[in-house]
Design a protein around this motif. Structure first.
Motif, PDB file in Angstrom:
ATOM      1  N   THR A 148       0.836  -1.204   0.000  1.00 47.77           N
ATOM      2  CA  THR A 148       0.000   0.000   0.000  1.00 47.77           C
ATOM      3  C   THR A 148       0.870   1.254   0.000  1.00 47.77           C
ATOM      4  OG1 THR A 148      -1.782  -1.138   1.151  1.00 47.77           O
ATOM      5  CG2 THR A 148      -1.777   1.270   1.271  1.00 47.77           C
ATOM      6  N   TYR A 199       1.207   3.914  -3.122  1.00 47.91           N
ATOM      7  CA  TYR A 199       0.906   5.325  -2.890  1.00 47.91           C
ATOM      8  C   TYR A 199       2.083   6.201  -3.316  1.00 47.91           C
ATOM      9  CZ  TYR A 199      -0.094   9.594  -0.261  1.00 47.91           C
ATOM     10  OH  TYR A 199      -0.311  10.902   0.104  1.00 47.91           O
ATOM     11  N   THR A 212       2.512   6.266  -7.093  1.00 47.64           N
ATOM     12  CA  THR A 212       1.504   7.130  -7.719  1.00 47.64           C
ATOM     13  C   THR A 212       1.917   8.594  -7.600  1.00 47.64           C
ATOM     14  OG1 THR A 212      -0.243   5.534  -7.259  1.00 47.64           O
ATOM     15  CG2 THR A 212      -0.932   7.809  -7.690  1.00 47.64           C
TER      16      THR A 212
END
Length: 189
Positions: free
Chosen positions: A155, A159, A162
């Motif tokens: 995760t 993140y 991105t």
């Protein structure tokens, strides 16, 4: 889009082969074996990639690229013929260039899929880059201790990746996150 690993062929779908892998292999054949055909194939693939960046090719242009591709393979085949047994069947072990030529010929449609289908990229490097960090972490530490730890790692990496793709300062984003002001990648923070 994949690197040509044989088990992927079991998936019932249209395939595309990663040309970044081909460029690396062709570079090896050109530099280590001194093969001009490999350099010609590199030039053809790079030119084709640049060409489709400006818009889709016409059917005539695709046909010409395919003909040039086949001509280069034919030159390579002349230098690296398939080794045969006395009974005429192919030897199991062939040279590296011969195996590359065979793969490029057998999967021509998959190698050149990016010419005719705008949804198919020239390479799958972005996908491989996304997987690389968890694999490096796994190699260094041996494993993730728990499923929850692996999920948290993925995760956080997702993140940050991105944010990086959106050219957002990662250090600043982390500082804001620790202050409770987590940047929203969708909003461009």
């Amino acid at each position: 889009m994949h690197d040509g690993w044989a088990p992927y062929r079991k998936y019932d779908c249209r395939h595309g082969l990663c040309n970044a892998h081909h460029l690396r292999e062709l570079t090896l054949v050109h530099e280590q074996y001194g093969q001009r055909w490999a350099k010609n194939m590199i030039d053809l693939l790079v030119a084709a990639n640049r060409g489709v960046a400006n818009g889709p090719f016409t059917k005539d242009r695709i046909a010409q690229m395919s003909a040039d591709y086949t001509a280069i393979l034919t030159k390579g085949d002349a230098i690296h013929p398939v080794k045969k047994r006395k009974d005429g069947t192919a030897h199991r072990r062939q040279s590296y260039p011969t195996n590359l030529l065979r793969r490029l010929r057998e999967h021509t449609g998959d190698v050149l899929r990016f010419l005719s289908d705008q949804e198919v990229p020239f390479t799958n490097n972005l996908t491989e880059q996304a997987v690389r960090m968890p694999k490096v972490k796994q190699k260094i530490s041996g494993c993730f201790r728990t499923f929850d730890g692996a999920a948290a790692f993925c995760t956080i990496r997702s993140y940050l990746e991105t944010l990086r793709k959106q050219r957002i300062d990662l250090l600043q984003a982390l500082v804001q996150s620790f202050r409770g002001e987590t940047p929203d990648p969708a909003m461009g923070y």
